[in-house]
Scaffold this active site. Structure first.
Site, PDB file in Angstrom:
ATOM      1  N   ILE A 214      -5.087  -5.565  -3.489  1.00  0.00           N
ATOM      2  CA  ILE A 214      -4.291  -4.704  -4.597  1.00  0.00           C
ATOM      3  C   ILE A 214      -5.078  -3.632  -5.386  1.00  0.00           C
ATOM      4  O   ILE A 214      -4.292  -2.159  -6.003  1.00  0.00           O
ATOM      5  CB  ILE A 214      -3.388  -4.803  -5.646  1.00  0.00           C
TER       6      ILE A 214
ATOM      7  N   ALA B 184       0.997  -1.103  -0.049  1.00  0.00           N
ATOM      8  CA  ALA B 184      -0.161  -0.307  -0.167  1.00  0.00           C
ATOM      9  C   ALA B 184       0.870   1.301  -0.163  1.00  0.00           C
ATOM     10  O   ALA B 184       0.484   2.051  -0.441  1.00  0.00           O
ATOM     11  CB  ALA B 184      -0.621   0.017   0.927  1.00  0.00           C
TER      12      ALA B 184
ATOM     13  N   VAL C 299       6.174   5.342  14.980  1.00  0.00           N
ATOM     14  CA  VAL C 299       5.999   6.401  14.953  1.00  0.00           C
ATOM     15  C   VAL C 299       5.618   5.620  16.568  1.00  0.00           C
ATOM     16  O   VAL C 299       4.813   4.914  17.668  1.00  0.00           O
ATOM     17  CB  VAL C 299       4.155   6.215  14.487  1.00  0.00           C
TER      18      VAL C 299
ATOM     19  N   THR D 280      -9.330  -8.097  -5.211  1.00  0.00           N
ATOM     20  CA  THR D 280      -9.295  -7.183  -4.798  1.00  0.00           C
ATOM     21  C   THR D 280      -8.216  -6.518  -4.035  1.00  0.00           C
ATOM     22  O   THR D 280      -8.659  -5.187  -4.357  1.00  0.00           O
ATOM     23  CB  THR D 280     -10.867  -6.624  -4.481  1.00  0.00           C
TER      24      THR D 280
ATOM     25  N   ALA E 220      -2.215 -12.132  -5.859  1.00  0.00           N
ATOM     26  CA  ALA E 220      -2.990 -12.310  -7.343  1.00  0.00           C
ATOM     27  C   ALA E 220      -3.662 -10.642  -7.201  1.00  0.00           C
ATOM     28  O   ALA E 220      -4.558 -10.086  -6.191  1.00  0.00           O
ATOM     29  CB  ALA E 220      -3.919 -13.144  -6.962  1.00  0.00           C
TER      30      ALA E 220
ATOM     31  N   SER F 235       8.667   0.930   9.284  1.00  0.00           N
ATOM     32  CA  SER F 235       9.956   0.105  10.144  1.00  0.00           C
ATOM     33  C   SER F 235      10.163  -1.280   9.360  1.00  0.00           C
ATOM     34  O   SER F 235       8.870  -1.860   9.309  1.00  0.00           O
ATOM     35  CB  SER F 235       9.549   0.549  11.173  1.00  0.00           C
TER      36      SER F 235
ATOM     37  N   LEU G 133      -5.075  -1.682   4.204  1.00  0.00           N
ATOM     38  CA  LEU G 133      -6.268  -2.050   5.553  1.00  0.00           C
ATOM     39  C   LEU G 133      -6.638  -1.332   5.974  1.00  0.00           C
ATOM     40  O   LEU G 133      -7.561  -1.927   6.619  1.00  0.00           O
ATOM     41  CB  LEU G 133      -5.330  -3.614   6.110  1.00  0.00           C
TER      42      LEU G 133
ATOM     43  N   LYS H  71      -2.131 -14.461 -15.130  1.00  0.00           N
ATOM     44  CA  LYS H  71      -3.346 -14.633 -14.676  1.00  0.00           C
ATOM     45  C   LYS H  71      -4.915 -14.800 -15.319  1.00  0.00           C
ATOM     46  O   LYS H  71      -5.018 -13.428 -16.101  1.00  0.00           O
ATOM     47  CB  LYS H  71      -3.434 -14.360 -13.267  1.00  0.00           C
TER      48      LYS H  71
END
Length: 507
Positions: free
Chosen positions: A348, A17, A187, A346, A51, A40, A335, A79
């Site tokens: 990524i 991400a 952090v 879905t 995938a 970190s 996330l 794929k």
């Protein structure tokens, strides 16, 4: 009072991400923004997104990435879709491909002609007889094919399997090469403006302070900035998608590297299999309310096709999303924004789509109420559409062989999904939202694959005479078979165009 211009962007958290975000912003807004990513190495990442779906090709194109170099660096494979085993019923199997099945005639989708030709007792599996992607997957073939022969039928649509950790490293090199600064550290605290409530800086454990004008939260499930600091709540969707845990384990590479992901339904969830060049990615997504962790581990290991290369790694999650995806001067990506299990690959894509949307709406100044509202509206709609598509896999089943499947079969589902199911069951028509991620062809394949056979079809499909329809279907099958026969073997294509460095294969 006028708000100052946004000049400094701080991304908190790395992984897939964080580095997709950094790479995209560096490529598209790098001349305007100073970008710093804080991560970190002591904090692990959740690697369930190996995938993908075809939208990633657009991301790579925007970044200017060479496809073959990217696949070599990530031990990637191609794929064509996802094979679903034992979902609609035990013993069932279908491939949700990225392409259309057959070829449309005029404004009538092909599956209506198939439904007409099938008569009173159609076999849902029969549609795939005219699937270019199914035939190529069955023969483990892959190659670049723009269209089938001289027809209007489109060729192979594809995505990738790859090692997500290597993809993050690949994008890190890309981003740093375009001026993104990386800072190492955990952090310790977050500072906010006393008047506006905006985040002004983060302080690391070593005392270093990183200030910024806009912050992107890529801290995973913890959602350190958007959730913990700004207090944005979470919408729990467990009543529709009850799986809340996963175990992931790599295993040795498959004897034949097939060009598709496999998702096999189990008694309290499902198991994925993702073929890479150097290994196979495996995992078991399950509901802790219906299965113990030990039983889930046994199920995972018993279902492997090759020898495991480690012990299963646990992941815990709650399916759902943040009540808002952007609050104050902070947006969550990945996330930290929410979680939808990777059943349709879905994970990524959601990172990519949120980054793209944020760049489109990125504020020039700190006063961004209108842009923020539009971003949240679009992200919420996308999450709901994908949610409904995932629920369809669980709810549309004849399985009642376990407590889990009985729950899924009889649970109440969102009205938006009920409408789509009823419309397709009646006439084969798809009630797809205009901006839905999944195309009509995807809804058709999953509806049929899960056991919904339309009672009727579009009356415009009756405009062709029976003899002409039979000839059309026969010729189409011949063209598809001929096109697939011309494709190279998937592994041969990989060896020729994107072989992985032997040192990576051994890693």
């Amino acid at each position: 009072m006028d708000r100052p211009e946004v000049r400094k962007l701080v991304i908190v958290g790395g992984g897939t991400a964080g580095w997709i975000t950094a790479a995209a912003f560096a490529r598209l807004l790098g001349e305007r923004l100073s970008i710093e990513l804080v991560e970190s190495e002591a904090i692990g990442t959740v690697g369930v997104g190996e995938a993908t779906i075809p939208q990633i090709i657009r991301l790579n194109a925007i970044l200017g990435l060479d496809e073959h170099a990217f696949l070599r660096a990530t031990s990637g494979t191609f794929k064509l879709g996802i094979e679903f085993v034992d979902w609609g019923s035990k013993g069932s199997r279908y491939l949700h491909t990225f392409g259309d099945t057959g070829m449309n005639l005029g404004n009538v989708a092909f599956h209506h002609y198939w439904r007409r030709s099938a008569g009173e007792a159609p076999d849902p599996k029969g549609l795939w007889h005219w699937s270019l992607h199914q035939l190529a997957a069955d023969q483990a073939r892959f190659g670049k094919l723009e269209r089938v022969g001289n027809t209007a039928m489109t060729g192979l649509a594809y995505a990738y399997h790859f090692d997500a950790s290597r993809y993050a490293l690949f994008l890190r090199a890309y981003a740093e090469g375009r001026g993104v600064k990386r800072s190492e550290g955990i952090v310790e605290s977050v500072q906010r403006d006393g008047e506006s409530g905006d985040i002004t800086a983060i302080t690391l454990k070593d005392g270093k302070q990183v200030s910024g004008d806009f912050f992107i939260d890529c801290t995973g499930f913890r959602a350190l900035l958007l959730g913990e600091t700004l207090g944005v709540g979470y919408q729990d969707w467990s009543k529709w998608l009850p799986c809340d845990r996963a175990l992931a384990v790599p295993s040795e590479r498959l004897p034949t590297i097939v060009p598709y992901t496999r998702a096999t339904a189990k008694d309290a969830g499902w198991q994925w299999r993702i073929p890479l060049q150097h290994r196979t990615g495996n995992g078991h997504v399950y509901s802790s309310g219906f299965k113990s962790d030990d039983d889930a581990a046994d199920t995972l290991l018993a279902g492997l096709d090759t020898k495991p290369l480690g012990d299963p790694r646990p992941i815990r999650f709650t399916t759902g999303r943040r009540a808002a995806f952007w609050a104050h001067n902070c947006a969550a990506i990945g996330l930290s924004s929410g979680f939808l299990e990777p059943l349709e690959s879905t994970s990524i894509h959601l990172i990519q789509s949120h980054v793209s949307r944020l760049i489109q709406l990125f504020p020039r100044t700190g006063d961004a109420a209108a842009e923020r509202a539009e971003y949240n509206r679009r992200c919420a709609a996308e999450f709901a559409q994908i949610r409904d598509f995932l629920i369809l896999h669980y709810h549309q089943t004849t399985r009642e062989d376990s407590e889990f499947w009985r729950y899924c079969k009889h649970m109440e589902v969102p009205d938006s999904l009920t409408h789509k199911r009823e419309l397709f069951a009646a006439s084969g028509r798809v009630g797809r939202d205009v901006d839905d991620l999944f195309r009509d062809a995807s809804w058709v394949q999953v509806m049929l694959g899960q056991g919904i056979t339309p009672a009727s079809y579009d009356p415009m499909a009756d405009q062709i005479a029976p003899a002409q329809l039979a000839e059309f279907l026969a010729n189409l099958r011949t063209l598809i078979a001929r096109a697939v026969a011309s494709l190279p073997n998937h592994e041969e294509y990989l060896r020729q165009h994107c072989p992985v460095d032997p040192a990576l294969l051994a890693a």
